[in-house]
Scaffold this motif. Structure first.
Motif, PDB file in Angstrom:
ATOM      1  N   SER A 114      69.668  55.177  40.099  1.00  0.00           N
ATOM      2  CA  SER A 114      68.982  56.186  40.904  1.00  0.00           C
ATOM      3  C   SER A 114      68.667  55.604  42.278  1.00  0.00           C
ATOM      4  N   PRO A 115      68.776  56.400  43.354  1.00  0.00           N
ATOM      5  CA  PRO A 115      68.441  55.887  44.682  1.00  0.00           C
ATOM      6  C   PRO A 115      66.953  55.651  44.871  1.00  0.00           C
ATOM      7  N   ASN A 116      66.130  56.150  43.948  1.00  0.00           N
ATOM      8  CA  ASN A 116      64.680  56.057  44.123  1.00  0.00           C
ATOM      9  C   ASN A 116      63.944  55.344  42.994  1.00  0.00           C
ATOM     10  N   ALA A 117      64.345  55.580  41.749  1.00  0.00           N
ATOM     11  CA  ALA A 117      63.582  55.075  40.608  1.00  0.00           C
ATOM     12  C   ALA A 117      63.493  53.555  40.579  1.00  0.00           C
ATOM     13  N   GLY A 118      64.486  52.879  41.143  1.00  0.00           N
ATOM     14  CA  GLY A 118      64.477  51.425  41.127  1.00  0.00           C
ATOM     15  C   GLY A 118      63.351  50.805  41.928  1.00  0.00           C
ATOM     16  N   TRP A 119      62.837  51.511  42.928  1.00  0.00           N
ATOM     17  CA  TRP A 119      61.793  50.941  43.796  1.00  0.00           C
ATOM     18  C   TRP A 119      60.478  50.702  43.060  1.00  0.00           C
TER      19      TRP A 119
END
Length: 306
Positions: free
Chosen positions: A231-236
């Motif tokens: 995911s472009p966001n969940a990893g943060w």
């Protein structure tokens, strides 16, 4: 009242009351109504040969209705705005659901697996206790961004219409935003819109967790690990929580009976996670929530003075 103070009170109200059963046993929760709308649009508009086009139409309908309802409610003043925003925030329910995983693991492996099934989509039927704990902690990080920081951010930016639109899109993504034969095209617009709406909040969540977790020294590693996530966001938020607590997250997991190998986040961290580690993660989430509330209170006070 400034919108920052409205949000401060809404966050506190959500943390105090959560989702009271006495209320939602009598009335349909807004998330349920949003889900019913998504389901109706899916049944009505999801046609194979024009699915991507009708998916865009469905998204426009959802966003328009959610924004209109949010705007209408905002006309009734501060109390309604605060209560409506609190209903669309999910901090208390998040920590309760993840805390239930820790409590379950203390009873038995089976109880832990049953509790974590409520919050993750992966196959945990044969998961070891450390895998159950890891799944719970990952869900904690990701849903703190999706369920608390992101709706709060969009309320701060655009008031009730903003938080209503965000929750509508996020609900749609959770129901139709999958790369399956049925939804690869129809759910494409909802999934991409959800990615866009979560882009800033996910990174703000990571910053907040890193600050409150005292992990600034690991920011470069957090950025690198975040990029490994599908995911472009969940990893943060996941990477920020992992490095703040020296946990190893992500890694192999099972979906539909097949093990999929994902790269580890902070692979050098602790892998044999326990119920106590879940408690530690929940404590950091509460600490970060408190920092956010304090910052909003100061911002609201400054807006009032100026």
């Amino acid at each position: 009242m400034s919108i920052a103070l409205q949000l401060t009170l809404a966050l506190c109200l959500d943390a105090l009351l959560g989702e009271p059963k006495w209320l939602w046993n009598r009335l349909p929760h807004p998330a349920v109504l949003m889900g019913q709308l998504v389901r109706w649009l899916d049944v009505t508009l999801n046609r194979t040969h024009v699915a991507r086009t009708t998916g865009v139409v469905a998204l426009v309908v959802m966003v328009t209705l959610a924004g209109a309802v949010g705007w209408a409610l905002s006309l009734f003043g501060d109390v309604v705005a605060i209560c409506a925003a609190a209903i669309l925030l999910a901090h208390r329910s998040l920590v309760e659901h993840v805390g239930a995983v820790a409590a379950g693991l203390r009873l038995s492996d089976a109880a832990g697996r049953q509790a974590v099934r409520m919050i993750v989509s992966r196959d945990v039927s044969d998961a070891a206790p450390q895998d159950v704990a890891r799944a719970g902690i990952e869900s904690l990080a990701e849903n703190f961004s999706d369920g608390v920081v992101a709706p709060a951010f969009w309320f701060l930016v655009a008031g009730l219409p903003g938080i209503a639109i965000y929750k509508m899109v996020n609900t749609a993504d959770s129901m139709i935003g999958y790369r399956t034969p049925r939804y690869a095209d129809f759910g494409w617009a909802a999934a991409r819109c959800d990615d866009v709406l979560n882009w800033v909040p996910a990174r703000l969540t990571a910053l907040a967790l890193t600050l409150m977790g005292g992990a600034w020294h690991a920011w470069a590693a957090i950025r690198a690990d975040a990029a490994l996530h599908r995911s472009p966001n969940a990893g943060w938020p996941e990477a920020a929580l992992a490095h703040s607590l020296s946990f190893a997250l992500a890694g192999p997991r099972s979906y539909d009976g097949a093990v999929q190998t994902f790269p580890w986040v902070n692979g050098a961290g602790k892998r044999a996670l326990t119920s106590s580690d879940i408690d530690t993660g929940v404590a950091l989430i509460w600490k970060t929530w408190g920092g956010i509330v304090a910052a909003l209170f100061v911002l609201g006070g400054l807006q009032w003075l100026l």
